[in-house]
Design an enzyme around this catalytic site. Sequence first.
Site, short mmCIF file in Angstrom:
data_model
loop_
_atom_site.label_atom_id
_atom_site.label_comp_id
_atom_site.label_asym_id
_atom_site.label_seq_id
_atom_site.Cartn_x
_atom_site.Cartn_y
_atom_site.Cartn_z
N ASP A 78 -3.66 6.82 -1.69
CA ASP A 78 -4.90 6.43 -2.36
C ASP A 78 -4.53 5.92 -3.76
O ASP A 78 -3.44 6.20 -4.27
CB ASP A 78 -5.85 7.62 -2.47
CG ASP A 78 -7.26 7.21 -2.90
OD1 ASP A 78 -7.58 6.00 -2.81
OD2 ASP A 78 -8.03 8.09 -3.33
N GLY A 79 -5.44 5.16 -4.37
CA GLY A 79 -5.21 4.68 -5.73
C GLY A 79 -4.34 3.45 -5.81
O GLY A 79 -3.88 3.08 -6.91
N ASN A 80 -4.14 2.75 -4.69
CA ASN A 80 -3.26 1.59 -4.69
C ASN A 80 -3.81 0.41 -5.48
O ASN A 80 -3.08 -0.29 -6.17
CB ASN A 80 -2.97 1.15 -3.25
CG ASN A 80 -2.11 2.14 -2.50
OD1 ASN A 80 -0.90 2.16 -2.64
ND2 ASN A 80 -2.75 3.00 -1.71
N ARG A 126 -5.98 0.39 -8.13
CA ARG A 126 -5.88 0.63 -9.58
C ARG A 126 -4.42 0.55 -10.04
O ARG A 126 -4.12 0.00 -11.11
CB ARG A 126 -6.47 1.99 -9.92
CG ARG A 126 -8.00 2.01 -10.01
CD ARG A 126 -8.53 3.42 -9.90
NE ARG A 126 -8.46 3.91 -8.53
CZ ARG A 126 -8.60 5.18 -8.16
NH1 ARG A 126 -8.79 6.10 -9.08
NH2 ARG A 126 -8.55 5.53 -6.90
N THR A 127 -3.52 1.08 -9.22
CA THR A 127 -2.10 1.04 -9.58
C THR A 127 -1.58 -0.38 -9.60
O THR A 127 -0.85 -0.78 -10.52
CB THR A 127 -1.28 1.89 -8.57
OG1 THR A 127 -1.74 3.24 -8.61
CG2 THR A 127 0.19 1.85 -8.90
N ALA A 128 -1.96 -1.18 -8.61
CA ALA A 128 -1.51 -2.57 -8.55
C ALA A 128 -2.01 -3.37 -9.75
O ALA A 128 -1.26 -4.15 -10.35
CB ALA A 128 -1.99 -3.22 -7.25
N HIS A 185 0.85 -1.20 0.00
CA HIS A 185 0.00 0.00 0.00
C HIS A 185 0.88 1.24 0.00
O HIS A 185 0.80 2.08 0.92
CB HIS A 185 -0.89 -0.02 1.24
CG HIS A 185 -2.27 0.54 1.02
ND1 HIS A 185 -3.26 -0.17 0.37
CD2 HIS A 185 -2.82 1.73 1.35
CE1 HIS A 185 -4.35 0.56 0.33
NE2 HIS A 185 -4.12 1.72 0.90
#
Length: 366
Positions: free
Chosen positions: A211-213, A215-217, A207
């Site tokens: 925020d946005g973890n 979608r990034t992953a 993490h």
Amino acid sequence: VITHAPLVPAWEKRFQTDARAKIIHHGTHLEGNDLNLEEVEDILEPVPTLSTKNSQPSTDSRPIGRERDIQEVINYRAVMDYLDTLVPSRGTVPERNSRVQLEKGSSADEGTVPTGTHIPLTPSILAEVHRLTVEHILPQDEAGQYRSVKVIIRNTQSHEITFRPPGPFEVPGLIEELFKWLASPEGQEVHPLLRAGILHYELVRIHPFTDGNGRTARAMALLLLFLEGYEVKKFFALEEYYDAHPEEYYSALQSVTISHELTTWLEYFTLGISIEFNRVKSLVHKLSLDLHLKSTIGGRQITLSQRQIKLVEYIERHGEIGMGNVRELLSDVSDDTILRDLRDLVTKNLLIKKGSTKGTKYYLKK
């Protein structure tokens, strides 16, 4: 099967457009975005003006509510565009040892990486993916930057704490270890599908951002699949698999915390890839009018015009088409052009003609 299917060249752009819309819709919907697929497609069709490359809104003007949902869609499209710049040209496969490497000294704030045939998977790419994901949503000093605060993960319904990610001071080291492992001989020996699943999970676990973890992953795992040759013409959307039953997706991720091993998660992850690839295979089979069509047309690849694609799509949905239907479908086209297109489809053994004059109907050849 997908690469050599007779109708793929004509339908390729449509399949890719549909898959991208599904990736963006389901990838954001999974995180609480309220826009439906049709709304997402409408946003993706024109060039949006909400977010422009040179605009620099202040942190006080960050979008909320529906405006935020729209911005998330625009951002995730930018992520997909960025991934496209990192993937080798269609038809080429990167050498195995040059697909996933770690640039010495790379860190999350180094920005973008020059594009080319062999792109190393690095923390710099991770940072850029995250920056694009949250642009105009998070403050600029948080986009593409590791978090500096502790975070906890709560169940959205019960609000119970389900996971405590590592502290902020641990994040840089954990990310460095992850990318070193991906590049190591040990990591390279792991099957690419499993390696993508491990990357996906580890980024969720660490993490690294505020925020946005998620979608990034998912975007990073998708990029690894692309770079490892699992591009499949970009016809698939794993996000649709996750979003169909989100409770199963989050349960599979949480299973690692409970069991302290990756088996359940990796089984879920690879099953999703299998389901999506088989779905694409079935779709291509269908649009190729089954395997026997290839011998019917002499094994050659068929090129269709955009008008002809619309005609075939209509017949796929409705079973048949008559001149009245065609005139409504192609209202800006003359009857002579319509008849020429239909005759060409008959000549190509894609359609059969039944009846005469006003009662003529066209059907897909079985």
